[in-house]
Design a protein around this motif. Structure first.
Motif, PDB file in Angstrom:
ATOM      1  N   SER A   1      50.745  10.527  -3.857  1.00 47.69           N
ATOM      2  CA  SER A   1      49.677  10.663  -4.850  1.00 47.69           C
ATOM      3  C   SER A   1      49.616   9.421  -5.733  1.00 47.69           C
ATOM      4  CB  SER A   1      49.906  11.903  -5.712  1.00 47.69           C
ATOM      5  OG  SER A   1      49.782  13.078  -4.952  1.00 47.69           O
ATOM      6  N   LEU A   2      50.761   8.933  -6.141  1.00 49.67           N
ATOM      7  CA  LEU A   2      50.780   7.710  -6.966  1.00 49.67           C
ATOM      8  C   LEU A   2      50.262   6.508  -6.185  1.00 49.67           C
ATOM      9  CD1 LEU A   2      54.137   8.202  -8.890  1.00 49.67           C
ATOM     10  CD2 LEU A   2      51.803   8.567  -9.717  1.00 49.67           C
TER      11      LEU A   2
ATOM     12  N   ALA B   1      56.291  16.614  -8.765  1.00 51.48           N
ATOM     13  CA  ALA B   1      57.522  15.922  -9.148  1.00 51.48           C
ATOM     14  C   ALA B   1      58.355  16.794 -10.090  1.00 51.48           C
ATOM     15  CB  ALA B   1      57.186  14.588  -9.820  1.00 51.48           C
ATOM     16  N   HIS B   2      57.692  17.435 -11.030  1.00 50.57           N
ATOM     17  CA  HIS B   2      58.387  18.298 -11.983  1.00 50.57           C
ATOM     18  C   HIS B   2      59.089  19.445 -11.245  1.00 50.57           C
ATOM     19  CE1 HIS B   2      59.120  21.482 -14.744  1.00 50.57           C
ATOM     20  NE2 HIS B   2      58.445  21.014 -15.742  1.00 50.57           N
TER      21      HIS B   2
ATOM     22  N   GLY C   1      46.749  12.874 -10.172  1.00 46.26           N
ATOM     23  CA  GLY C   1      47.943  12.599 -10.968  1.00 46.26           C
ATOM     24  C   GLY C   1      48.558  13.858 -11.563  1.00 46.26           C
ATOM     25  N   VAL C   2      47.721  14.795 -11.987  1.00 48.25           N
ATOM     26  CA  VAL C   2      48.238  16.072 -12.515  1.00 48.25           C
ATOM     27  C   VAL C   2      48.984  16.812 -11.403  1.00 48.25           C
ATOM     28  CG1 VAL C   2      47.574  18.348 -13.398  1.00 48.25           C
ATOM     29  CG2 VAL C   2      46.538  16.280 -14.360  1.00 48.25           C
TER      30      VAL C   2
ATOM     31  N   THR D   1      48.476  23.441 -10.706  1.00 52.52           N
ATOM     32  CA  THR D   1      48.444  22.621  -9.499  1.00 52.52           C
ATOM     33  C   THR D   1      47.212  22.940  -8.668  1.00 52.52           C
ATOM     34  OG1 THR D   1      50.854  22.547  -9.484  1.00 52.52           O
ATOM     35  CG2 THR D   1      49.746  21.916  -7.451  1.00 52.52           C
TER      36      THR D   1
ATOM     37  N   ALA E   1      50.373  15.464  -8.810  1.00 59.41           N
ATOM     38  CA  ALA E   1      51.596  14.694  -8.532  1.00 59.41           C
ATOM     39  C   ALA E   1      52.676  15.012  -9.558  1.00 59.41           C
ATOM     40  CB  ALA E   1      51.290  13.199  -8.550  1.00 59.41           C
ATOM     41  N   TRP E   2      52.274  15.067 -10.829  1.00 61.60           N
ATOM     42  CA  TRP E   2      53.238  15.364 -11.885  1.00 61.60           C
ATOM     43  C   TRP E   2      53.843  16.752 -11.679  1.00 61.60           C
ATOM     44  CZ3 TRP E   2      53.892  19.017 -15.668  1.00 61.60           C
ATOM     45  CH2 TRP E   2      54.868  18.733 -16.613  1.00 61.60           C
ATOM     46  N   GLU E   3      53.009  17.720 -11.356  1.00 65.03           N
ATOM     47  CA  GLU E   3      53.508  19.078 -11.135  1.00 65.03           C
ATOM     48  C   GLU E   3      54.472  19.119  -9.950  1.00 65.03           C
ATOM     49  OE1 GLU E   3      53.513  22.254 -12.462  1.00 65.03           O
ATOM     50  OE2 GLU E   3      52.824  21.154 -14.206  1.00 65.03           O
TER      51      GLU E   3
ATOM     52  N   ALA F   1      54.274  13.761  -4.461  1.00 60.12           N
ATOM     53  CA  ALA F   1      54.242  13.017  -5.720  1.00 60.12           C
ATOM     54  C   ALA F   1      54.142  11.509  -5.477  1.00 60.12           C
ATOM     55  CB  ALA F   1      55.475  13.344  -6.547  1.00 60.12           C
TER      56      ALA F   1
END
Length: 155
Positions: free
Chosen positions: A61-62, A37-38, A30-31, A115, A33-35, A58
């Motif tokens: 990953s979800l 997406a960001h 999830g970290v 990441t 994925a967040w990176e 992203a």
């Protein structure tokens, strides 16, 4: 349904310790994925090939995290390893040689470090969780212990 399909797609309960380790792996995924997406929304969306790959990373990953929540640990493990190892390789390639699809970056800033760390943690935790649950994730799990029949004794 074949045994392999049942293993891959069927729900499986995993003991608490391996499930906790896989849960930590899911957090690491999830970290990452967040990176991704960001960074996608922070300008990478305009980079040919790389932008769409960040978005795909992203989203998938979800989906992989949801697989663990849906009690599909084999799907989670395969997806986690594919995404995380792929991300690690991509990070290394973009900083060496010709890059990836012609895209190059230099150095490791905080986002790249976070990441990379998350992806390495996801790989290590996923492997550890699978090893801890290997008997439950086997194609032919061991048979359950025999159940003693209820016997009524008349005196």
């Amino acid at each position: 349904m074949s045994r392999f399909t049942a293993l891959l797609l069927g729900p499986r309960d995993v003991r608490p310790l391996p499930l906790a380790v896989l849960g930590l792996a899911a957090i690491a995924v999830g970290v990452g994925a967040w990176e991704h997406a960001h960074l996608y929304h922070d300008g990478y969306s305009s980079i040919r090939w790389i932008g769409p790959l960040f978005l795909v990373n992203a989203i998938t990953s979800l989906i992989v995290i949801l697989a663990l929540i849906a009690r599909r640990p084999v799907v989670f493990a395969l997806g986690s390893l594919a995404i995380s190892v792929g991300s690690i390789v991509a990070i290394v390639l973009t900083r060496n040689g010709d890059g990836l699809f012609g895209f190059r970056e230099s150095g490791y800033d905080a986002a790249a470090g976070l990441t990379l760390g998350a992806e390495i943690a996801a790989v290590l935790l996923t492997v550890a969780g699978v090893l801890l649950a290997r008997d439950q994730l086997a194609l032919d799990p061991p048979p359950p212990p025999p159940v003693e029949p209820d016997v009524e004794v008349l005196v």
